[in-house]
Design a protein around this motif. Structure first.
Motif, PDB file in Angstrom:
ATOM      1  N   UNK A 129      30.013  69.210  28.556  1.00  0.00           N
ATOM      2  CA  UNK A 129      31.185  70.480  28.128  1.00  0.00           C
ATOM      3  C   UNK A 129      30.296  71.428  26.601  1.00  0.00           C
ATOM      4  N   UNK A 130      29.826  70.814  25.946  1.00  0.00           N
ATOM      5  CA  UNK A 130      29.267  71.293  24.773  1.00  0.00           C
ATOM      6  C   UNK A 130      27.735  71.500  24.845  1.00  0.00           C
ATOM      7  N   UNK A 131      26.706  71.701  25.842  1.00  0.00           N
ATOM      8  CA  UNK A 131      25.870  72.208  25.943  1.00  0.00           C
ATOM      9  C   UNK A 131      24.976  73.360  25.635  1.00  0.00           C
ATOM     10  N   UNK A 132      24.205  73.458  25.385  1.00  0.00           N
ATOM     11  CA  UNK A 132      23.505  74.544  24.974  1.00  0.00           C
ATOM     12  C   UNK A 132      22.145  75.368  25.289  1.00  0.00           C
ATOM     13  N   UNK A 133      22.163  74.462  26.393  1.00  0.00           N
ATOM     14  CA  UNK A 133      20.509  75.057  26.642  1.00  0.00           C
ATOM     15  C   UNK A 133      20.667  76.101  27.761  1.00  0.00           C
TER      16      UNK A 133
END
Ligand code: DON
Length: 327
Positions: A105-109
């Protein structure tokens, strides 16, 4: 006679639900309370509660259904709907897409890999921060106020914000801050970084119990119509879009498994809440809610995806026994 039969049935349903809660509570030890937000780690992990609310206001509940917890990511559903109401769906969808990611949920990719960096959906943090930045109001205070007003319309009470959880999140929100800075640079954030972060973390810190979130599920089940207050709160189109997002993205990167094995539009939060919408349908004659219902669950021990472990198992059991699967 009819009353006696229905009374017996009600009693039986309560007995079943109590039994299921006690059974699935034992699985909580296989999960853990979220530890990346210090204030969430202190909660008793063996709690499990559920409330189900029907369109006539009937409530069936069991376990620690009165326990309070913070809304966390379930708030993403509410902010998305509120933003669509304030600005219209096309405006919101220009800034946030409706595609699942399969990432955490907090991925930046994906923000950098897919140009121009539009967040994939409003149920992940990048999307929710973007939505928080465009909520109605010129300041963070006004934006959170429009969130609270909308929450009150659905749930029937003005919620409070857990200051300790908010502070705990604010001080450890390094990744969310990074996401917000990235979104600011790409032009998707409409407020300052600090404002978007404050709105988002405050909506996550709103205090609820299982019945509160069940009410939200009920309004969604009724396509934006509040069957108890008999008021259309948001449009059918927005409700359907939101439920599609819940099915495809609501349970983080376990959404596929959740759709396949449980089959309900649902949204979870890292504090252990799950909100689900059961549409009106005539199904199993044994179902206590043949006209649909909203379901709220709370079990703070979460699995590796961030979903309540015992809560998901309990919901799976309820959906199977009472034939709630929408597919
Ligand atoms: O962004 C965070 O870290 C949380 N306050 C919200 C976490 C949550 O429930 C997971 N989100 N999808």
């Amino acid at each position: 006679m009819a009353i006696a039969i229905s009374f017996d049935q009600d009693k039986r349903n309560q007995v079943y639900l109590d039994k299921w809660v006690e059974h699935y509570r034992t699985y909580a030890k296989e999960g853990q309370c979220a530890s990346y937000i210090p204030a969430l780690e202190k909660v008793n992990p063996s709690q499990l509660g559920v409330a189900m609310v029907g369109p006539d206001g009937t409530v069936l509940k069991s376990g620690e259904c009165e326990a309070t917890f913070t809304l966390q990511s379930i708030s993403k559903v509410i902010s998305f709907i509120a933003a669509c109401l304030d600005f219209g769906t096309p405006y919101v969808l220009d800034r946030v897409d409706v595609e699942p990611t399969g990432d955490a949920f907090n991925s930046i990719v994906r923000l950098e890999v897919h140009k121009p960096g539009r967040p994939f959906n409003p149920m992940i943090n990048a999307g929710a921060l973007t939505v928080a930045s465009l909520l109605g109001g010129r300041s963070s205070l006004e934006k959170i106020e429009s969130f609270l007003i909308f929450f009150e319309k659905m749930v029937g009470k003005r919620p409070s914000i857990n200051e300790e959880v908010f502070q705990s999140e604010w001080q450890t929100a390094h990744r969310n801050r990074a996401l917000a800075y990235y979104l600011k640079e790409t032009g998707f954030l409409e407020s300052t970084v600090e404002e978007a972060l404050e709105v988002y973390l405050k909506q996550c810190s709103i205090v609820v119990n299982t019945e509160d979130i069940a009410m939200i599920g009920l309004v969604l089940a009724y396509d934006g119509f509040h069957p108890i207050r008999r008021e259309q709160i948001f449009s059918k189109e927005v409700a359907r879009l939101t439920k599609a997002l819940m099915v495809t993205c609501g349970m983080y990167n376990a959404s596929g498994k959740f759709a396949a094995h449980i089959g309900l539009p649902a949204k979870s939060g890292v504090s252990g809440g799950i909100m689900a919408a059961v549409p009106a349908r005539v199904s199993s004659p044994d179902s206590p809610f043949p006209h649909g219902c909203g379901i709220g669950l709370f079990g703070p021990a979460i699995d590796e995806y961030g979903n309540s472990l015992a809560g998901s198992m309990l919901l799976k059991h309820i959906a199977r026994e009472w034939d709630f699967n929408i597919f």
